[in-house]
Write a protein that holds these residues in place. Structure first.
Motif, short mmCIF file in Angstrom:
data_model
loop_
_atom_site.label_atom_id
_atom_site.label_comp_id
_atom_site.label_asym_id
_atom_site.label_seq_id
_atom_site.Cartn_x
_atom_site.Cartn_y
_atom_site.Cartn_z
N ARG A 27 -131.15 110.70 46.50
CA ARG A 27 -131.18 109.22 46.60
C ARG A 27 -129.76 109.19 47.63
O ARG A 27 -128.71 109.79 47.14
N ARG A 28 -129.94 108.52 48.84
CA ARG A 28 -128.90 108.16 49.83
C ARG A 28 -127.61 107.71 49.02
O ARG A 28 -127.68 106.71 48.22
N TRP A 29 -126.44 108.45 49.29
CA TRP A 29 -125.00 107.89 48.92
C TRP A 29 -125.01 106.47 49.55
O TRP A 29 -124.92 106.41 50.93
N ARG A 30 -124.58 105.58 48.91
CA ARG A 30 -124.16 104.27 49.82
C ARG A 30 -122.94 103.50 49.53
O ARG A 30 -122.78 102.98 48.61
N GLY A 31 -122.26 103.99 50.30
CA GLY A 31 -120.92 103.50 50.39
C GLY A 31 -120.19 103.18 49.01
O GLY A 31 -120.35 104.08 48.22
N GLN A 32 -119.43 102.23 49.04
CA GLN A 32 -118.67 102.07 47.79
C GLN A 32 -119.59 101.72 46.50
O GLN A 32 -118.92 101.79 45.42
N ARG A 33 -120.49 101.24 46.88
CA ARG A 33 -121.59 100.94 45.59
C ARG A 33 -121.60 102.28 44.70
O ARG A 33 -121.76 102.09 43.33
N ASP A 34 -121.37 103.49 45.46
CA ASP A 34 -121.80 104.44 44.38
C ASP A 34 -120.40 105.43 44.20
O ASP A 34 -120.43 106.32 43.81
N PHE A 35 -119.20 104.82 44.43
CA PHE A 35 -117.89 105.43 44.15
C PHE A 35 -117.85 105.76 42.91
O PHE A 35 -117.44 106.86 42.58
#
Length: 205
Positions: free
Chosen positions: A16-24
Protein backbone atom coordinates in the motif's frame (compact mmCIF):
# COMPACT_ATOMS: atom_id res chain seq x y z
CA UNK A 1 3.00 9.63 -16.65
CA UNK A 2 1.91 6.05 -16.03
CA UNK A 3 2.37 5.09 -12.38
CA UNK A 4 1.99 1.84 -10.46
CA UNK A 5 -1.18 1.15 -8.53
CA UNK A 6 -1.55 2.63 -5.05
CA UNK A 7 -2.50 -0.81 -3.72
CA UNK A 8 -1.09 -4.16 -4.88
CA UNK A 9 -3.25 -6.86 -3.34
CA UNK A 10 -1.98 -10.41 -2.92
CA UNK A 11 -4.60 -11.57 -0.43
CA UNK A 12 -2.98 -11.77 3.00
CA UNK A 13 -0.05 -9.66 1.71
CA UNK A 14 -0.73 -6.14 0.43
CA UNK A 15 1.59 -3.37 -0.76
CA UNK A 16 0.00 0.00 0.00
CA UNK A 17 1.41 3.36 -1.02
CA UNK A 18 2.64 5.46 1.89
CA UNK A 19 0.56 8.65 1.86
CA UNK A 20 2.20 11.64 3.53
CA UNK A 21 1.26 12.68 7.04
CA UNK A 22 -1.83 10.45 7.04
CA UNK A 23 0.48 7.47 7.54
CA UNK A 24 2.85 9.09 10.04
CA UNK A 25 1.74 7.17 13.13
CA UNK A 26 1.91 3.77 11.42
CA UNK A 27 5.28 4.48 9.78
CA UNK A 28 6.84 5.90 12.94
CA UNK A 29 5.70 2.95 15.06
CA UNK A 30 6.95 0.45 12.47
CA UNK A 31 10.38 2.07 12.37
CA UNK A 32 10.59 2.48 16.16
CA UNK A 33 9.88 -1.20 16.71
CA UNK A 34 12.44 -2.19 14.06
CA UNK A 35 15.37 0.01 15.10
CA UNK A 36 17.54 -2.67 16.70
CA UNK A 37 16.89 -5.00 13.76
CA UNK A 38 17.75 -2.33 11.18
CA UNK A 39 20.63 -0.58 12.94
CA UNK A 40 23.38 -2.96 11.73
CA UNK A 41 22.45 -2.46 8.06
CA UNK A 42 20.82 0.96 7.67
CA UNK A 43 22.92 4.10 8.34
CA UNK A 44 19.79 6.31 8.41
CA UNK A 45 18.73 4.70 11.70
CA UNK A 46 21.22 6.98 13.48
CA UNK A 47 19.10 9.97 12.36
CA UNK A 48 15.74 8.46 13.27
CA UNK A 49 13.24 10.68 15.08
CA UNK A 50 9.76 12.06 14.47
CA UNK A 51 11.06 14.89 12.29
CA UNK A 52 13.00 12.48 10.08
CA UNK A 53 9.94 10.26 9.61
CA UNK A 54 7.68 13.21 8.74
CA UNK A 55 10.24 14.44 6.22
CA UNK A 56 10.47 10.96 4.69
CA UNK A 57 6.72 10.71 4.21
CA UNK A 58 6.61 14.16 2.65
CA UNK A 59 9.29 13.12 0.18
CA UNK A 60 7.37 9.93 -0.57
CA UNK A 61 4.48 12.02 -1.91
CA UNK A 62 6.78 14.24 -3.98
CA UNK A 63 8.78 11.33 -5.34
CA UNK A 64 5.64 9.40 -6.28
CA UNK A 65 4.24 12.28 -8.29
CA UNK A 66 7.56 12.83 -10.10
CA UNK A 67 8.10 9.11 -10.70
CA UNK A 68 11.43 9.23 -8.87
CA UNK A 69 10.59 6.66 -6.18
CA UNK A 70 7.50 4.52 -5.53
CA UNK A 71 7.34 3.62 -1.83
CA UNK A 72 4.97 1.09 -0.28
CA UNK A 73 4.12 -0.23 3.13
CA UNK A 74 4.21 -4.02 3.23
CA UNK A 75 1.09 -5.11 5.11
CA UNK A 76 0.19 -8.59 6.32
CA UNK A 77 -3.43 -9.16 7.31
CA UNK A 78 -3.92 -5.38 7.30
CA UNK A 79 -0.99 -4.46 9.58
CA UNK A 80 2.21 -2.77 8.29
CA UNK A 81 5.18 -5.11 8.70
CA UNK A 82 7.79 -3.45 6.47
CA UNK A 83 8.55 -1.14 3.56
CA UNK A 84 9.64 -1.58 -0.03
CA UNK A 85 10.30 0.79 -2.90
CA UNK A 86 11.34 1.07 -6.52
CA UNK A 87 13.60 4.05 -7.25
CA UNK A 88 15.09 5.22 -10.52
CA UNK A 89 18.40 3.49 -11.08
CA UNK A 90 21.51 5.36 -12.13
CA UNK A 91 21.33 4.01 -15.68
CA UNK A 92 18.31 4.69 -17.95
CA UNK A 93 15.49 2.16 -17.98
CA UNK A 94 16.20 0.73 -14.55
CA UNK A 95 14.61 0.69 -11.11
CA UNK A 96 16.44 -0.05 -7.89
CA UNK A 97 14.41 -2.07 -5.39
CA UNK A 98 14.83 -1.71 -1.63
CA UNK A 99 13.04 -3.53 1.20
CA UNK A 100 13.05 -4.22 4.93
CA UNK A 101 10.81 -5.95 7.46
CA UNK A 102 9.83 -5.62 11.10
CA UNK A 103 11.84 -8.27 13.03
CA UNK A 104 8.64 -10.17 13.91
CA UNK A 105 7.88 -10.55 10.18
CA UNK A 106 11.18 -12.09 9.11
CA UNK A 107 11.88 -15.70 8.27
CA UNK A 108 8.55 -16.40 6.53
CA UNK A 109 9.29 -15.33 2.96
CA UNK A 110 7.41 -12.03 3.18
CA UNK A 111 10.26 -9.96 1.73
CA UNK A 112 10.51 -12.33 -1.22
CA UNK A 113 6.76 -12.18 -1.83
CA UNK A 114 6.68 -8.40 -1.50
CA UNK A 115 9.55 -7.90 -3.95
CA UNK A 116 7.95 -10.34 -6.40
CA UNK A 117 4.68 -8.36 -6.27
CA UNK A 118 6.52 -5.06 -6.65
CA UNK A 119 8.58 -6.39 -9.56
CA UNK A 120 5.50 -7.60 -11.42
CA UNK A 121 3.86 -4.20 -10.96
CA UNK A 122 6.89 -2.13 -11.95
CA UNK A 123 7.44 -4.19 -15.08
CA UNK A 124 4.01 -3.05 -16.32
CA UNK A 125 5.33 0.53 -16.51
CA UNK A 126 6.59 1.75 -19.88
CA UNK A 127 10.31 2.18 -20.18
CA UNK A 128 11.31 -0.14 -17.33
CA UNK A 129 13.85 -2.54 -18.81
CA UNK A 130 15.37 -4.02 -15.67
CA UNK A 131 15.34 -4.05 -11.87
CA UNK A 132 18.35 -4.08 -9.61
CA UNK A 133 18.92 -4.86 -5.97
CA UNK A 134 22.00 -3.63 -4.12
CA UNK A 135 23.00 -4.79 -0.64
CA UNK A 136 26.12 -5.09 1.50
CA UNK A 137 28.03 -8.32 0.95
CA UNK A 138 27.72 -9.19 4.64
CA UNK A 139 23.91 -8.92 4.60
CA UNK A 140 23.10 -12.51 3.70
CA UNK A 141 19.40 -12.12 4.54
CA UNK A 142 19.02 -9.41 1.90
CA UNK A 143 20.97 -11.53 -0.58
CA UNK A 144 18.48 -14.37 -0.28
CA UNK A 145 15.68 -12.31 -1.89
CA UNK A 146 17.22 -11.64 -5.34
CA UNK A 147 18.68 -15.13 -5.40
CA UNK A 148 15.24 -16.71 -4.87
CA UNK A 149 13.61 -14.48 -7.47
CA UNK A 150 15.96 -15.22 -10.35
CA UNK A 151 18.11 -12.09 -10.25
CA UNK A 152 21.68 -12.54 -11.45
CA UNK A 153 24.63 -11.16 -9.51
CA UNK A 154 26.35 -8.65 -11.80
CA UNK A 155 29.25 -7.25 -9.83
CA UNK A 156 30.71 -6.25 -6.49
CA UNK A 157 31.86 -2.70 -5.90
CA UNK A 158 32.69 -0.27 -3.09
CA UNK A 159 29.58 0.46 -1.04
CA UNK A 160 28.05 3.91 -0.93
CA UNK A 161 29.00 6.03 2.05
CA UNK A 162 28.27 5.96 4.91
CA UNK A 163 28.72 2.22 5.42
CA UNK A 164 26.32 0.67 7.94
CA UNK A 165 27.78 -0.54 11.28
CA UNK A 166 27.74 -4.22 10.24
CA UNK A 167 28.65 -3.52 6.63
CA UNK A 168 31.68 -4.93 4.86
CA UNK A 169 32.13 -1.90 2.63
CA UNK A 170 31.43 -3.98 -0.48
CA UNK A 171 28.11 -3.73 -2.32
CA UNK A 172 26.64 -6.62 -4.32
CA UNK A 173 24.61 -5.61 -7.40
CA UNK A 174 21.91 -7.94 -8.78
CA UNK A 175 19.80 -7.52 -11.92
CA UNK A 176 16.54 -8.88 -13.32
CA UNK A 177 15.60 -8.02 -16.92
CA UNK A 178 12.07 -7.25 -18.04
CA UNK A 179 10.16 -10.46 -18.82
CA UNK A 180 8.51 -11.06 -22.17
CA UNK A 181 5.00 -10.95 -20.68
CA UNK A 182 4.33 -7.80 -18.65
CA UNK A 183 0.59 -7.08 -18.90
CA UNK A 184 -0.76 -6.05 -15.50
CA UNK A 185 -3.33 -8.85 -15.43
CA UNK A 186 -1.28 -11.45 -17.28
CA UNK A 187 -2.07 -14.96 -16.09
CA UNK A 188 1.66 -15.61 -15.90
CA UNK A 189 1.76 -13.26 -12.92
CA UNK A 190 4.84 -12.74 -10.79
CA UNK A 191 6.22 -16.15 -11.63
CA UNK A 192 6.88 -15.07 -15.21
CA UNK A 193 8.62 -11.93 -14.04
CA UNK A 194 10.83 -14.01 -11.80
CA UNK A 195 11.87 -16.68 -14.29
CA UNK A 196 12.86 -14.87 -17.47
CA UNK A 197 15.96 -13.00 -16.35
CA UNK A 198 19.29 -12.54 -18.08
CA UNK A 199 20.64 -10.35 -15.39
CA UNK A 200 22.71 -7.83 -13.35
CA UNK A 201 17.87 2.84 -4.00
CA UNK A 202 17.89 4.64 -2.46
CA UNK A 203 17.50 2.32 0.44
CA UNK A 204 14.60 2.93 2.75
CA UNK A 205 13.65 5.16 4.18
Amino acid sequence: MVKPRNVIDRGDLVLRRWRGQRDFAAAFTLIEESLDHLRPWEPWVARHDEEHTRALLGRCDTWWESGEVYTYAIAEDGAPVGMCQAARAAEPGGRRVGYWLHPAATGRGLATRAVAALAEEVFTLPGVAYLEIVHDRANTASAAVPRRLGFTELRREPAARPVAPAGSGTAVVWRLDRPVRTARNSPSGASAAMTTSDNRGPRLP
